[in-house]
Scaffold this motif. Structure first.
Motif, PDB file in Angstrom:
ATOM      1  N   ASN A 274       0.826  -1.143   0.204  1.00 10.00           N
ATOM      2  CA  ASN A 274      -0.246  -0.091  -0.010  1.00 10.00           C
ATOM      3  C   ASN A 274       0.898   1.390   0.060  1.00 10.00           C
ATOM      4  O   ASN A 274       0.398   2.196  -0.634  1.00 10.00           O
ATOM      5  N   ARG A 275       1.811   1.209   0.762  1.00  6.90           N
ATOM      6  CA  ARG A 275       2.885   2.308   0.683  1.00  6.90           C
ATOM      7  C   ARG A 275       3.559   2.854  -0.588  1.00  6.90           C
ATOM      8  O   ARG A 275       3.464   3.822  -0.837  1.00  6.90           O
ATOM      9  N   PHE A 276       4.039   1.532  -1.278  1.00  9.78           N
ATOM     10  CA  PHE A 276       4.673   1.714  -2.572  1.00  9.78           C
ATOM     11  C   PHE A 276       3.874   1.662  -3.663  1.00  9.78           C
ATOM     12  O   PHE A 276       4.140   2.195  -4.824  1.00  9.78           O
ATOM     13  N   PHE A 277       2.761   0.933  -3.766  1.00 10.86           N
ATOM     14  CA  PHE A 277       1.885   0.712  -4.738  1.00 10.86           C
ATOM     15  C   PHE A 277       0.428   0.675  -4.301  1.00 10.86           C
ATOM     16  O   PHE A 277      -0.387  -0.334  -4.300  1.00 10.86           O
ATOM     17  N   PRO A 278      -0.017   1.939  -3.951  1.00  6.65           N
ATOM     18  CA  PRO A 278      -1.278   2.068  -3.652  1.00  6.65           C
ATOM     19  C   PRO A 278      -2.580   1.615  -4.592  1.00  6.65           C
ATOM     20  O   PRO A 278      -3.473   0.817  -3.885  1.00  6.65           O
ATOM     21  N   LYS A 279      -2.343   1.585  -5.937  1.00 11.61           N
ATOM     22  CA  LYS A 279      -3.411   0.995  -6.781  1.00 11.61           C
ATOM     23  C   LYS A 279      -3.423  -0.564  -6.744  1.00 11.61           C
ATOM     24  O   LYS A 279      -4.664  -1.132  -6.781  1.00 11.61           O
TER      25      LYS A 279
END
Length: 255
Positions: free
Chosen positions: A233-238
């Motif tokens: 979620n931090r680096f790839f929220p989508k």
């Protein structure tokens, strides 16, 4: 944090995670009190586990919370308040705009968020008077990425996550030693999630992770896949959003 010898109050302790937590805390030398709305479940807990004390109360009812506090005060108080109780309104009862949607949202917010604040406020002075004490607030990975079919539940847990951080920092500012933990579980195999086909962890594994986090004083305790999900979620929220909301869940929104 030392758990042995502590007195712990667990809300929603009649079954599921709360009951398993009661058993595991008891096994490592804590004194355990559980509370919940269902008297039959509490009676079954006492019968199977005589060392666990039960008190019937509803965290959404202010008078019942006062009753709970008074009973515990008579018993000598607590060192740890574990806010485990939560409700989830079934997605089939919700729509984008109807009476059931607003009623469900109010119910989830009352138990999952307001109820926690009600308990914390009631026990705050007692806990701060202890040499070592803690509050555990249970949020969810849905406080990081919302579920489209559990939107109001996600919102209640997001509110609780922000409140937990604020409470922790506020207590630091005033010099309080009260420890504030946030438990972030993934999907856990309980009655609440019985209809879900997604990957789940057992209540036993969930509680083991909680206890390890408390002992190591990890103030944000992520258990199981919640650790990896936080990084995604931090680096790839989508990508995190899609993991919570796969295409198969979209059909529920159309029905």
């Amino acid at each position: 944090m030392e758990i042995q010898g502590k007195t712990i109050l667990i809300t929603g302790g009649g079954s599921g995670i709360g009951l398993e937590a009661a058993k595991q805390f008891l096994a490592i030398g804590a004194k355990v009190i559980v509370t919940g709305r269902n008297r039959a479940k509490l009676d079954a807990v006492e019968k199977a586990n005589p060392a666990i004390t039960t008190i019937q109360s509803d965290v959404a009812n202010n008078e019942e919370v006062k009753f709970l506090f008074n009973k515990i005060q008579e018993m000598g108080g607590i060192d740890i308040l574990y806010n485990n109780a939560a409700v989830l309104v079934p997605p089939s009862n919700l729509g984008i705009a109807n009476d059931k949607h607003s009623e469900g949202a109010a119910y989830e917010m009352e138990v999952n968020y307001i109820g926690v604040i009600r308990l914390n406020n009631m026990f705050m002075d007692m806990l701060q008077s202890r040499k070592e004490a803690a509050i555990i607030n249970t949020t969810s990975i849905l406080s990081q990425a919302p579920s489209l079919i559990e939107a109001t539940y996600s919102s209640s847990k997001t509110a609780l996550a922000f409140y937990t951080v604020s409470l922790r920092e506020h207590l630091k500012i005033i010099g309080s030693n009260l420890k504030i933990f946030e438990l972030v579980p993934p999907l856990v195999a309980t009655e609440m999630t019985a209809d879900r086909k997604d990957k789940k962890i057992s209540v036993e594994e969930m509680v083991r992770g909680l206890i390890i986090g408390l002992q190591k004083e990890h103030y944000t305790i992520r258990v199981g896949d919640a650790k990896l999900f936080s990084l995604i979620n931090r680096f790839f929220p989508k990508t995190a959003f899609r993991l919570i909301n796969p295409k198969k869940s979209h059909q529920l929104l159309k029905n």
